[in-house]
Design a protein around this motif. Structure first.
Motif, PDB file in Angstrom:
ATOM      1  N   VAL A  11      -4.467   0.391  -3.317  1.00 47.46           N
ATOM      2  CA  VAL A  11      -5.281   1.237  -4.434  1.00 47.46           C
ATOM      3  C   VAL A  11      -5.760   0.267  -5.509  1.00 47.46           C
ATOM      4  O   VAL A  11      -5.348  -0.741  -5.884  1.00 47.46           O
ATOM      5  CB  VAL A  11      -4.246   1.975  -5.298  1.00 47.46           C
ATOM      6  N   CYS A  12      -7.123   0.438  -5.845  1.00 49.66           N
ATOM      7  CA  CYS A  12      -7.905  -0.156  -6.744  1.00 49.66           C
ATOM      8  C   CYS A  12      -8.069   0.365  -8.053  1.00 49.66           C
ATOM      9  O   CYS A  12      -8.373   1.907  -8.040  1.00 49.66           O
ATOM     10  CB  CYS A  12      -9.059  -0.844  -6.478  1.00 49.66           C
ATOM     11  N   ILE A  13      -7.371   0.101  -9.299  1.00 50.47           N
ATOM     12  CA  ILE A  13      -7.633   0.829 -10.567  1.00 50.47           C
ATOM     13  C   ILE A  13      -8.791   0.025 -11.511  1.00 50.47           C
ATOM     14  O   ILE A  13      -8.598  -1.192 -11.670  1.00 50.47           O
ATOM     15  CB  ILE A  13      -6.119   0.728 -10.948  1.00 50.47           C
ATOM     16  N   VAL A  14      -9.564   0.935 -11.885  1.00 53.03           N
ATOM     17  CA  VAL A  14     -10.446   0.395 -12.884  1.00 53.03           C
ATOM     18  C   VAL A  14     -10.492   0.845 -14.215  1.00 53.03           C
ATOM     19  O   VAL A  14     -10.329   2.283 -14.186  1.00 53.03           O
ATOM     20  CB  VAL A  14     -11.953   0.669 -12.272  1.00 53.03           C
ATOM     21  N   LEU A  59       6.561   1.384  -7.483  1.00 56.08           N
ATOM     22  CA  LEU A  59       6.816   2.139  -6.319  1.00 56.08           C
ATOM     23  C   LEU A  59       6.634   1.465  -5.199  1.00 56.08           C
ATOM     24  O   LEU A  59       7.000   1.840  -3.928  1.00 56.08           O
ATOM     25  CB  LEU A  59       5.873   3.503  -6.425  1.00 56.08           C
ATOM     26  N   GLY A  60       6.323   0.085  -5.043  1.00 62.16           N
ATOM     27  CA  GLY A  60       6.036  -0.610  -4.026  1.00 62.16           C
ATOM     28  C   GLY A  60       4.813  -0.583  -3.204  1.00 62.16           C
ATOM     29  O   GLY A  60       4.494  -1.183  -2.161  1.00 62.16           O
ATOM     30  N   GLN A  61       3.654  -0.101  -4.054  1.00 60.33           N
ATOM     31  CA  GLN A  61       2.298   0.000  -3.565  1.00 60.33           C
ATOM     32  C   GLN A  61       1.399  -1.283  -4.021  1.00 60.33           C
ATOM     33  O   GLN A  61       1.603  -1.981  -5.095  1.00 60.33           O
ATOM     34  CB  GLN A  61       1.787   1.286  -4.283  1.00 60.33           C
ATOM     35  N   GLU A  62       0.610  -1.419  -2.949  1.00 62.72           N
ATOM     36  CA  GLU A  62      -0.294  -2.674  -3.232  1.00 62.72           C
ATOM     37  C   GLU A  62      -1.405  -2.222  -4.158  1.00 62.72           C
ATOM     38  O   GLU A  62      -2.103  -1.133  -3.749  1.00 62.72           O
ATOM     39  CB  GLU A  62      -0.682  -3.124  -2.008  1.00 62.72           C
ATOM     40  N   VAL A  63      -1.515  -2.782  -5.199  1.00 64.99           N
ATOM     41  CA  VAL A  63      -2.459  -2.237  -6.271  1.00 64.99           C
ATOM     42  C   VAL A  63      -3.255  -3.707  -6.928  1.00 64.99           C
ATOM     43  O   VAL A  63      -2.537  -4.356  -7.172  1.00 64.99           O
ATOM     44  CB  VAL A  63      -1.727  -1.394  -7.312  1.00 64.99           C
ATOM     45  N   HIS A  64      -4.456  -3.424  -6.957  1.00 65.74           N
ATOM     46  CA  HIS A  64      -5.455  -4.200  -7.711  1.00 65.74           C
ATOM     47  C   HIS A  64      -5.897  -3.802  -9.147  1.00 65.74           C
ATOM     48  O   HIS A  64      -6.124  -2.373  -9.229  1.00 65.74           O
ATOM     49  CB  HIS A  64      -6.753  -4.376  -6.822  1.00 65.74           C
ATOM     50  N   ILE A  65      -6.191  -4.357  -9.997  1.00 56.85           N
ATOM     51  CA  ILE A  65      -6.710  -3.709 -11.072  1.00 56.85           C
ATOM     52  C   ILE A  65      -7.874  -4.618 -11.664  1.00 56.85           C
ATOM     53  O   ILE A  65      -7.933  -5.936 -11.379  1.00 56.85           O
ATOM     54  CB  ILE A  65      -5.559  -4.034 -12.347  1.00 56.85           C
ATOM     55  N   THR A 134     -16.798  -4.666  -3.503  1.00 55.09           N
ATOM     56  CA  THR A 134     -17.497  -5.153  -2.426  1.00 55.09           C
ATOM     57  C   THR A 134     -16.623  -6.268  -1.769  1.00 55.09           C
ATOM     58  O   THR A 134     -16.529  -6.335  -0.405  1.00 55.09           O
ATOM     59  CB  THR A 134     -18.965  -5.433  -2.504  1.00 55.09           C
ATOM     60  N   GLU A 135     -16.329  -7.278  -2.645  1.00 54.55           N
ATOM     61  CA  GLU A 135     -16.040  -8.430  -2.241  1.00 54.55           C
ATOM     62  C   GLU A 135     -14.480  -8.768  -2.066  1.00 54.55           C
ATOM     63  O   GLU A 135     -13.916  -9.482  -1.063  1.00 54.55           O
ATOM     64  CB  GLU A 135     -16.512  -9.634  -3.106  1.00 54.55           C
ATOM     65  N   GLU A 136     -13.556  -8.283  -2.725  1.00 52.20           N
ATOM     66  CA  GLU A 136     -12.171  -8.327  -2.945  1.00 52.20           C
ATOM     67  C   GLU A 136     -11.389  -7.147  -2.704  1.00 52.20           C
ATOM     68  O   GLU A 136     -10.072  -7.491  -2.535  1.00 52.20           O
ATOM     69  CB  GLU A 136     -11.934  -9.047  -4.299  1.00 52.20           C
ATOM     70  N   ALA A 137     -11.849  -6.019  -2.515  1.00 51.82           N
ATOM     71  CA  ALA A 137     -11.043  -4.810  -2.205  1.00 51.82           C
ATOM     72  C   ALA A 137     -11.029  -4.290  -0.982  1.00 51.82           C
ATOM     73  O   ALA A 137     -10.920  -2.995  -0.798  1.00 51.82           O
ATOM     74  CB  ALA A 137     -11.200  -3.939  -3.644  1.00 51.82           C
ATOM     75  N   SER A 138     -10.935  -5.107  -0.060  1.00 53.80           N
ATOM     76  CA  SER A 138     -11.252  -4.382   1.257  1.00 53.80           C
ATOM     77  C   SER A 138     -10.060  -3.806   1.836  1.00 53.80           C
ATOM     78  O   SER A 138     -10.160  -2.711   2.861  1.00 53.80           O
ATOM     79  CB  SER A 138     -11.661  -5.599   2.306  1.00 53.80           C
TER      80      SER A 138
END
Length: 328
Positions: A11-14, A59-65, A134-138
């Motif tokens: 998940v990516c959160i902005v 919760l154990g989720q891979e997440v980006h901010i 585009t570049e980091e959240a594949s």
């Protein structure tokens, strides 16, 4: 019912990351020129994006901010807290201004108001967000754009949502409450974004305000027609509802002792998104969102939720009702 904790889509959160200062147990807002004592206060990680990211990571989720903090003590604290929680902070940039801060005045019944210094919240640009996606959240298959009204005024949300869709992501959107209240221009701006949103996540007051409807059921019906998939309305103690063009789902809330309600909606978003990332049925996602929010507002551990407590809520007798589904 035992939850399957395997990871799937990241998940990516902005959105915004800031410091929250909570002044607790204020029954009346003091008049200008006067002073009011409180029982306690707390300084902690805040901001819609940061709150949801920590819960998801717990919760154990891979997440980006993707957010911006200042080159100061508070910025260092936020970065450290997010990293320790397991959040990918590659998209957390350092800005020119001071880290944003919100002062929350909390009533004993859980209601609150905020006074906010935005600082670096206004520094994250559309180009930076699009580039990161585009570049980091594949690995990310879901995008949550949250705290919209606390981001820079010229943010091109349509471009961000459209780009995420082109990359194959599910898009989720939580506006929060506008700084200047809901005028016609603000309502129009949000409704024009909804065709680019898979799942819209307002609370009941926001849904009614956007749709200009007297109750959240009517508001959800109106807003669901605009979204790619549907609308989830967060109703506090009343649980949550899902509405799309064909059906309505309801999941009741939980009886818990409330510590404070700051971040309850962000925590709900995290629970709902976790369920989506696992490929669960929507009814189960609603239930998990309710349980995660209840866990956060009732425990001293705050956003660092534990699966043991989630299971306890889901399997126990604290639920105020049962999940129901109606075909329209």
């Amino acid at each position: 019912m035992l939850i399957n904790e395997r990871e799937r889509a990241a998940v990516c959160i902005v959105g915004n990351a800031n410091i929250d200062v909570l002044m607790k147990s204020i029954d009346e807002v003091p008049a200008w020129g006067t002073e009011k004592m409180v029982d306690s206060y707390e300084e902690r990680l805040g901001g819609c994006a940061a709150n949801s990211a920590v819960v998801l990571a717990s919760l154990g989720q891979e997440v980006h901010i993707v957010a911006t903090v200042g080159e100061d003590r508070h910025g260092d604290e936020l970065r450290s807290t997010l990293e320790e929680a397991g959040v990918n902070v590659q998209g957390l940039k350092t800005g020119r201004q001071r880290t944003g801060m919100s002062l929350s005045l909390n009533r004993r019944d859980g209601e609150r108001l905020f006074v906010t210094y935005p600082g670096t919240m206004f520094e994250t640009s559309t180009d930076e967000i699009v580039a990161y996606l585009t570049e980091e959240a594949s690995s990310c298959k879901l995008l949550l754009l949250t705290g919209y009204f606390l981001l820079r005024p010229d943010l091109d949300a349509e471009r961000i949502l459209t780009h995420a869709t082109k990359l194959g992501m599910l898009t989720l959107f939580d506006t929060g409450w506008p700084l200047e209240d809901w005028d016609e221009g603000t309502r129009e701006r949000i409704t024009k974004l909804l065709p680019h949103v898979d799942y819209f996540l307002p609370n009941e007051m926001e849904a009614c305000a956007i749709a200009s409807e007297p109750n959240d059921a009517l508001a959800a019906e109106q807003l669901s027609v605009l979204c790619r998939r549907g609308v989830i309305v967060k109703r506090g103690r009343g649980g949550s509802t899902y509405q799309d063009k064909q059906r309505k789902l309801e999941a009741q809330g939980y009886r818990v002792g409330v510590r404070d309600t700051v971040g309850a909606g962000d925590s709900y978003n995290a629970g709902f998104i976790y369920g989506l990332s696992q490929g669960w049925e929507l009814a189960r996602c609603l239930e998990l969102g309710n349980a995660v929010a209840a866990a956060v507002i009732s425990r001293e551990s705050g956003f660092h939720v534990k699966w043991a407590h989630i299971h306890e809520l889901l399997e126990g007798s604290s639920k105020l009702g049962q999940c129901s589904a109606n075909l329209l």
